[in-house]
Each structure stands twice: as structure tokens, then as C-alpha cells.
Design a protein around this motif. Structure first.
Motif, mmCIF file in Angstrom:
data_model
loop_
_atom_site.group_PDB
_atom_site.id
_atom_site.type_symbol
_atom_site.label_atom_id
_atom_site.label_comp_id
_atom_site.label_asym_id
_atom_site.label_seq_id
_atom_site.Cartn_x
_atom_site.Cartn_y
_atom_site.Cartn_z
ATOM 1 N N VAL A 158 0.853 -1.132 -10.405
ATOM 2 C CA VAL A 158 0.881 -2.461 -10.553
ATOM 3 C C VAL A 158 0.923 -3.162 -9.190
ATOM 4 N N VAL A 159 -0.132 -4.234 -9.222
ATOM 5 C CA VAL A 159 -0.222 -5.056 -7.946
ATOM 6 C C VAL A 159 0.486 -6.376 -8.673
ATOM 7 N N GLY A 205 9.871 3.719 -18.625
ATOM 8 C CA GLY A 205 8.757 4.628 -18.257
ATOM 9 C C GLY A 205 7.288 3.971 -18.066
ATOM 10 N N LEU A 206 7.220 2.665 -18.460
ATOM 11 C CA LEU A 206 6.043 2.093 -18.293
ATOM 12 C C LEU A 206 5.213 2.150 -17.028
ATOM 13 N N LEU A 207 5.999 2.143 -15.708
ATOM 14 C CA LEU A 207 5.506 2.079 -14.580
ATOM 15 C C LEU A 207 5.648 3.216 -13.663
ATOM 16 N N ASP A 208 4.741 3.485 -12.785
ATOM 17 C CA ASP A 208 4.738 4.535 -11.920
ATOM 18 C C ASP A 208 5.420 3.768 -10.621
ATOM 19 N N GLY A 209 6.524 4.159 -10.488
ATOM 20 C CA GLY A 209 7.231 3.321 -9.267
ATOM 21 C C GLY A 209 6.625 3.456 -7.866
ATOM 22 N N ASN A 210 6.073 4.662 -7.634
ATOM 23 C CA ASN A 210 5.400 5.049 -6.324
ATOM 24 C C ASN A 210 4.390 4.321 -6.237
ATOM 25 N N ARG A 211 3.701 3.679 -7.310
ATOM 26 C CA ARG A 211 2.322 2.959 -7.347
ATOM 27 C C ARG A 211 2.493 1.515 -7.661
ATOM 28 N N VAL A 212 3.650 0.963 -7.368
ATOM 29 C CA VAL A 212 3.763 -0.555 -7.619
ATOM 30 C C VAL A 212 3.998 -1.465 -6.127
ATOM 31 N N ARG A 229 12.812 -1.283 -3.787
ATOM 32 C CA ARG A 229 12.686 -0.445 -2.951
ATOM 33 C C ARG A 229 13.318 0.877 -3.491
ATOM 34 N N ASP A 230 14.227 0.965 -4.299
ATOM 35 C CA ASP A 230 14.900 2.181 -4.661
ATOM 36 C C ASP A 230 14.112 2.754 -5.780
ATOM 37 N N GLN A 231 13.053 2.240 -6.447
ATOM 38 C CA GLN A 231 12.131 2.797 -7.413
ATOM 39 C C GLN A 231 11.062 2.969 -6.937
ATOM 40 N N GLY A 232 10.892 2.994 -5.471
ATOM 41 C CA GLY A 232 9.641 3.391 -5.064
ATOM 42 C C GLY A 232 8.489 2.164 -4.638
ATOM 43 N N PHE A 233 8.829 1.037 -5.146
ATOM 44 C CA PHE A 233 8.058 -0.121 -4.939
ATOM 45 C C PHE A 233 8.059 -0.485 -3.523
ATOM 46 N N ARG A 234 6.826 -0.945 -3.105
ATOM 47 C CA ARG A 234 6.442 -1.650 -1.774
ATOM 48 C C ARG A 234 6.653 -3.055 -1.833
ATOM 49 N N VAL A 235 7.791 -3.524 -1.109
ATOM 50 C CA VAL A 235 7.812 -4.977 -1.277
ATOM 51 C C VAL A 235 7.661 -5.610 -0.035
ATOM 52 N N VAL A 236 6.651 -6.690 -0.183
ATOM 53 C CA VAL A 236 5.927 -7.218 0.860
ATOM 54 C C VAL A 236 6.689 -8.797 0.659
ATOM 55 N N GLN A 237 7.686 -9.135 1.382
ATOM 56 C CA GLN A 237 8.304 -10.421 1.512
ATOM 57 C C GLN A 237 7.306 -11.472 2.114
ATOM 58 N N ALA A 285 -5.638 -3.178 2.215
ATOM 59 C CA ALA A 285 -5.893 -1.746 2.504
ATOM 60 C C ALA A 285 -4.930 -0.725 2.254
ATOM 61 N N GLU A 286 -3.532 -1.155 2.739
ATOM 62 C CA GLU A 286 -2.467 -0.245 2.299
ATOM 63 C C GLU A 286 -2.132 -0.401 1.007
ATOM 64 N N VAL A 287 -2.335 -1.477 0.366
ATOM 65 C CA VAL A 287 -2.077 -1.551 -1.241
ATOM 66 C C VAL A 287 -2.914 -0.678 -1.922
ATOM 67 N N ARG A 288 -4.272 -0.579 -1.776
ATOM 68 C CA ARG A 288 -5.314 0.351 -2.423
ATOM 69 C C ARG A 288 -4.743 1.657 -2.360
ATOM 70 N N GLU A 289 -4.331 2.247 -1.227
ATOM 71 C CA GLU A 289 -3.976 3.489 -0.717
ATOM 72 C C GLU A 289 -2.656 4.006 -1.714
ATOM 73 N N LYS A 290 -1.569 2.864 -1.658
ATOM 74 C CA LYS A 290 -0.377 2.972 -2.412
ATOM 75 C C LYS A 290 -0.790 3.040 -3.879
ATOM 76 N N VAL A 291 -1.648 2.190 -4.624
ATOM 77 C CA VAL A 291 -1.552 2.196 -6.003
ATOM 78 C C VAL A 291 -2.759 2.978 -6.781
#
Length: 319
Positions: A148-149, A179-186, A205-213, A227-233
């Protein structure tokens, strides 16, 4: 349906019918149904009984459609040509139960089950952010765990609100638990405001999400971030969920839970355009509350962001 049976639909042009006339559909596209052979369906979800502060997002789908009438089919800025690439139409609203949130969530999931079964990519107009949970439930049945973005002022990972486990501030916690999300791709972008503890975003953050304040986005282009987001998700199906309050209320005052210090419209465009090339399986624009913006500018911005989402869907041709 085979591609050979799909008809390409064009928005009604301003030289064929005055902008203030014509059908009250998104971009004045043809009104179709789930039974029609389509690649993409615009769907309204007029629900706001999951909102915790100012109401009115139930009117979002209708007014965003109205303010989409100025949009033209070709994206001059990016070269995207969505309407000559995919069969896109407006397939109406989900008939939610405005007196019962739990039943509404069930109705939305069942409706999107039909959309997904028909092979239609849903582009949704909210409604409050509660709607993303049943949409993700339907999509997960076909695609498995989803990246998810998520653009928002709020993480929407509360465990409960007034003791209720489903509301507009809880959907991404429920989605992760189910289990709907892949936490490492959020990725969650634009989070800000006051909180109840210094660890407001730690669960994400504990689920693997990248948090951008939001402060991380101030004074800069978000192209490097994307560019970072595309690589992440990348590497799997991706859903775009854009809460209009991710933008600063200077740009989008018509929303239920406004927070100062948010993203600019330019940054919102950079985020959506930065999703080009991802396997986008659906998207939404939520939390526009027309009664709180008499200028209708919030709905104008929402309509444009939805159009930009159409432009980054897989299969769209670029000149």
C-alpha cells in the motif's frame, strides 16, 4: 471478457456539451455496470458514519464527480493516455446502509467481490477511510497480501475508537491483523499532528511500514522519496489509498479531521505520478467533505488526484 469485446470510452468533451451540462458521472464518462466489459470502474462509496469528527464525506462522491467535469482525457504533463489505453467507465455507487456501519462494511465487501470477479480494477471515491478495509478484503481474495501507498495525516492504526474496532481511524490495523497487507511493502506518507503518546507511529514501524512524517517532506520535491517508495512496495500488487487530509488544509479544507503542516498539491501529484510502473490493482481518494469547503476546491483537487491515479494504472500508454 476478452479485450476484443471491450469498448474504449471517452469523457464527454467541453465542445460537445457545456461543462455545466451532461451526465453527472466522473469526467462525464458513460454510466455502466459491473456486468459491462471494463478494465477500470469508477465507484462511489458515500459513507461517513465511520468518521470521528466532522461529517459530510457521504457527499464526496457526488461533488467530486461534479468537479471532475473540467478534466480532459490526455495528461499533457506526463503523456499518459488512459482512455485510449483502457476501457474505463463510471459504475455508480455502493448502496451502503447509512444507519449501520458494520452492515455497510459487509455491503461494500460484497460489492467489491463482484467488481474483482468481473476483472475490473476499482478506482474508488469516498466516503470516509473506513471504506478501505472492505475493499482490501475483497482484493486480497484475488491477489493475496497487498502493498500500500497510503497518503494521510493519520496512520489509521488505532486499535479501537470508543470501543469500536471498525471506524475510519482503524482500517490499516485491522487490515494488517487480517493478513490483507504485506507489511514490508507499505508506506505511509504525510503523517503529522498531535498524538496521545511519543510512540504514535511505532505500531506501524513494528509491522515493517515505512513511515514518512510530514516534516520529512517539507521544502522539497518528493521525487527522490518516490524512488525509494517504488523500491519498497514493488514485487507484488499495490493499492493506493489517498486521504485528502494528507494535504495541508490550505489546499484541502473540506475534510473531517484537518491537520496543519501537510503536503502541498504539487507533492500529492508527485506521489501519485511516482507510482507509475507499480502493479496497481486499485486505488481510492477519501475523506472529502464538501460542506466544509464552499469554494469546492477540495473536490477539484480530489478529482484531479483520481485522474492522476487512472494515469498510472498498468496498461496505460504514454506518448
Amino acid at each position: 471478457m476478452s479485450d476484443a469485446k471491450k469498448e474504449l470510452h471517452q469523457p464527454l468533451g467541453g465542445n460537445e456539451m457545456p461543462r455545466f451540462g451532461g451526465p453527472a458521472t466522473f469526467m462525464r464518462l458513460p454510466a455502466k455496470t459491473v456486468a459491462d466489459p471494463l478494465d477500470v470502474g469508477i465507484i462511489g462509496v458515500p459513507l461517513d458514519i465511520g468518521a470521528s469528527n466532522r461529517p459530510g464525506a457521504r457527499f464526496g462522491p457526488r461533488e467530486i464527480r461534479d468537479e471532475s467535469r473540467m478534466l480532459r482525457p490526455f495528461n499533457v504533463s506526463t503523456g499518459a493516455d488512459p482512455f485510449n489505453s483502457l476501457s474505463i467507465a463510471d459504475i455508480g455507487d455502493v448502496p451502503i446502509n447509512t444507519f449501520n456501519l458494520q452492515k455497510s462494511v459487509e455491503i461494500i465487501e460484497a460489492h467489491y467481490d463482484q467488481v474483482v470477479a468481473a476483472g475490473i480494477t476499482p478506482v474508488s471515491i469516498g466516503g470516509d477511510h473506513t471504506i478501505v478495509l472492505p475493499i482490501l478484503r475483497a482484493l486480497k481474495k484475488k491477489y493475496g497480501p497487498i502493498g500500500v501507498v497510503h497518503v494521510d495525516a493519520h496512520a489509521d492504526v488505532n486499535d479501537h475508537m470508543f470501543g469500536e474496532r471498525i471506524a475510519h481511524g482503524t482500517p490499516f490495523r485491522r487490515a494488517m491483523e487480517e493478513g490483507l497487507l504485506d507489511g514490508n511493502r507499505v508506506v505511509q506518507i504525510g503523517l503529522r499532528g498531535t498524538g496521545y503518546s511519543p510512540d504514535e507511529y511505532q505500531w506501524s514501524r513494528d509491522q515493517g511500514f515505512r513511515v514518512v512524517q510530514a516534516e520529512e517532506c517539507w521544502y522539497k520535491s518528493l521525487a527522490p522519496l518516490m524512488a525509494e517508495v517504488r523500491e519498497k512496495v514493488s514485487g507484488g500488487p499495490v493499492y493506493i489509498s489517498f486521504d485528502i487530509d494528507g494535504l495541508d488544509p490550505a489546499y484541502a479544507p473540506g475534510t473531517g479531521t484537518a491537520e496543519v503542516g501537510g503536503l502541498t498539491v504539487h507533492q500529492g501529484l508527485e506521489i501519485v505520478r511516482g507510482c507509475k510502473g507499480l502493479d496497481v490493482i486499485g486505488c481510492d481518494l477519501v475523506e472529502v467533505s464538501p460542506p466544509f469547503d464552499t469554494t469546492k476546491n477540495t473536490s477539484v483537487v480530489g478529482a484531479n488526484l483520481l485522474y492522476e491515479m487512472l494515469c498510472v494504472l498498468p496498461g496505460v500508454k504514454y506518448s
